[in-house]
Design an enzyme around this catalytic site. Structure first.
Site, PDB file in Angstrom:
ATOM      1  N   ASP A  77      -4.740  68.035  63.317  1.00 18.05           N
ATOM      2  CA  ASP A  77      -4.464  67.644  61.939  1.00 18.05           C
ATOM      3  C   ASP A  77      -3.230  66.755  61.883  1.00 18.05           C
ATOM      4  O   ASP A  77      -2.479  66.628  62.855  1.00 18.05           O
ATOM      5  CB  ASP A  77      -4.200  68.879  61.068  1.00 18.05           C
ATOM      6  CG  ASP A  77      -5.490  69.503  60.571  1.00 18.05           C
ATOM      7  OD1 ASP A  77      -6.524  68.830  60.603  1.00 18.05           O
ATOM      8  OD2 ASP A  77      -5.458  70.678  60.169  1.00 18.05           O
ATOM      9  N   LYS A 102      -5.612  64.552  57.595  1.00 15.23           N
ATOM     10  CA  LYS A 102      -5.835  64.184  56.200  1.00 15.23           C
ATOM     11  C   LYS A 102      -4.497  64.137  55.474  1.00 15.23           C
ATOM     12  O   LYS A 102      -3.563  64.852  55.822  1.00 15.23           O
ATOM     13  CB  LYS A 102      -6.742  65.200  55.505  1.00 15.23           C
ATOM     14  CG  LYS A 102      -8.095  65.389  56.164  1.00 15.23           C
ATOM     15  CD  LYS A 102      -8.880  66.503  55.486  1.00 15.23           C
ATOM     16  CE  LYS A 102     -10.209  66.757  56.181  1.00 15.23           C
ATOM     17  NZ  LYS A 102     -10.979  67.845  55.533  1.00 15.23           N
ATOM     18  N   MET A 127       0.284  72.318  48.622  1.00 15.10           N
ATOM     19  CA  MET A 127      -0.433  71.081  48.243  1.00 15.10           C
ATOM     20  C   MET A 127      -0.400  70.864  46.736  1.00 15.10           C
ATOM     21  O   MET A 127      -1.395  70.480  46.123  1.00 15.10           O
ATOM     22  CB  MET A 127      -1.887  71.141  48.747  1.00 15.10           C
ATOM     23  CG  MET A 127      -1.985  71.301  50.265  1.00 15.10           C
ATOM     24  SD  MET A 127      -3.661  71.679  50.841  1.00 15.10           S
ATOM     25  CE  MET A 127      -3.818  73.406  50.310  1.00 15.10           C
TER      26      MET A 127
END
Length: 404
Positions: free
Chosen positions: A194, A216, A326
């Site tokens: 990641d 991402k 997030m």
């Protein structure tokens, strides 16, 4: 000369004569290896008694006799009577059953290695001359530390069945990955990584390990989840060991469950290595305890992608700690939902950027002004948002001062 072999004791009877400290320590090892342990002793330590009460082993509350060795695969003579230990060792040798004589290893037919386990490998160290337990433990510990530091290439050299290991790399500081996580990296033929997490760890893998970046960011998803699943399965079916290196913990908003499911459906062996989740570790590193006696006794962890849901709002109102991952881009909506739901505008808030890494920064405020503060200071992901009284900057100092 003493030969070193590995014995599979799973489900096999191991007879232990004696119930004291030495027996207790060795029995733990036998139980961890899945042996069917029978302890024969007129008295037993509290530890052995508890194991017997839980059904982990059988305890025969009397002195040992030769018939106790019937159907044994392995014997440990560990009474406090050296003569009796020698007798038990003699009974075992007559039956051609390997035996450790705890009084004098030279009188037995086996010695127990100081061992450590590293994934699907075990390292064992024994003395070939006079027994010296402290010495072999010291050597074992040094070897184990060397391997667990990622300094040894643990990849398989023979073709075998492929597998996937989902590894949580922790919040970012490479020192916060688990020991098993570092072992797994040393076993990898392929690493699928990641953008977030302890990517610095990748410098430790050999140059010929294939590294595939599927990272991402909030506004950029270059590799769809279905494609990540396909990559994992494809490489594993080709016989490779694939490490899926994920930030934090694989099963905390990491979609690790979907990846594990894809492997299971494809018939690929999958191991999950839990990681240190940023939801708890990042606030802790910044000096924010997500629970604290007299301040907050519960914590809710949520994703901020869709703003604050009803559970998060209820937690803010009730005084529980709310940790949002997030959530930077949705911070204004989160604040608005909390205030509309009845949360106090004075509720403390802390935003920790790049937690545990170089450049870590904490932006503070309260529910009424934190969105403006974040805009003024230019808060950017990755960041962890903590809402609740635990985010008061003076909390730890005041709590320590109040502790008698």
């Amino acid at each position: 000369m003493t030969a070193l072999f590995g014995l599979d004791l799973r489900g096999r009877r191991v007879v232990v004569a004696g119930g004291g400290t030495v027996a207790s320590r060795r029995v733990r090892r036998f139980l961890s290896e899945g042996a069917a342990v029978v302890v024969v002793a007129p008295d037993a330590s509290d530890d052995l008694r508890r194991h017997a009460q839980h059904g982990d082993l059988e305890w025969r509350d009397r002195g040992i006799v030769e018939e106790d060795l019937n159907d044994a695969w392995f014997v440990l003579a560990a009474t406090d009577d050296a003569g009796l230990n020698d007798q038990v060792a003699a009974w075992a040798e007559a039956r051609r059953v390997f035996c450790i004589d705890a009084s004098d290893a030279s009188r037995g037919t086996a010695r127990q290695a100081a061992a450590s386990t590293h994934g699907d490998l075990a390292i064992g160290v024994i003395s070939t001359d006079a027994p010296d337990p402290a010495r072999i433990r010291a050597v074992r510990d040094a070897l184990a530390a060397h391997v667990d530091a990622g300094a040894v290439d643990l990849r398989r050299h023979r073709d075998g069945t492929g597998r996937v290991i989902l590894v949580g790399s922790g919040p970012g500081d490479p020192g916060l990955i688990t020991v098993r996580g570092r072992q797994a990296l040393a076993e990898a033929d392929v690493v699928v990584t990641d953008r977030l997490g302890a990517t610095e760890l990748l410098v430790t893998v050999p140059y010929d390990v294939e590294v595939i970046n599927v990272g991402k960011s909030p506004d950029n998803h270059p590799v769809p989840q279905a494609e990540i699943n396909r990559i994992l399965v494809e490489h594993a079916l080709a016989g490779r060991t694939v490490v899926r290196l994920k930030g934090g913990d694989p099963f905390v908003f990491g979609r690790g469950g979907e990846e594990a499911h894809a492997c299971i459906v494809a018939g690929v062996d999958v191991e999950v290595v839990p990681g240190v989740t940023s939801a708890l570790s990042v606030p802790a590193r910044a000096g924010i305890p997500v629970t604290q006696r007299g301040v907050a006794t519960s914590v809710l962890v949520t994703s901020g992608h869709a703003g604050a849901d009803r559970a998060a709002v209820a937690a803010m109102v009730s005084g529980a700690t709310v940790v949002i991952l997030m959530g930077v881009s949705a911070l204004p909506e989160i604040v608005a939902a909390g205030l509309a739901g009845g949360a106090s505008p004075e509720t403390p808030v802390a935003i920790i950027e790049k937690g545990t890494m170089q450049g870590e920064r904490v932006t503070r405020g309260n529910l009424a002004d934190i969105a403006d503060n974040a805009t003024e200071t230019g808060v950017k992901p990755p960041a962890v948002i903590v809402i609740g009284d635990v985010a008061r900057p003076e909390l730890l100092a005041s709590e320590i001062a109040a502790t008698p």
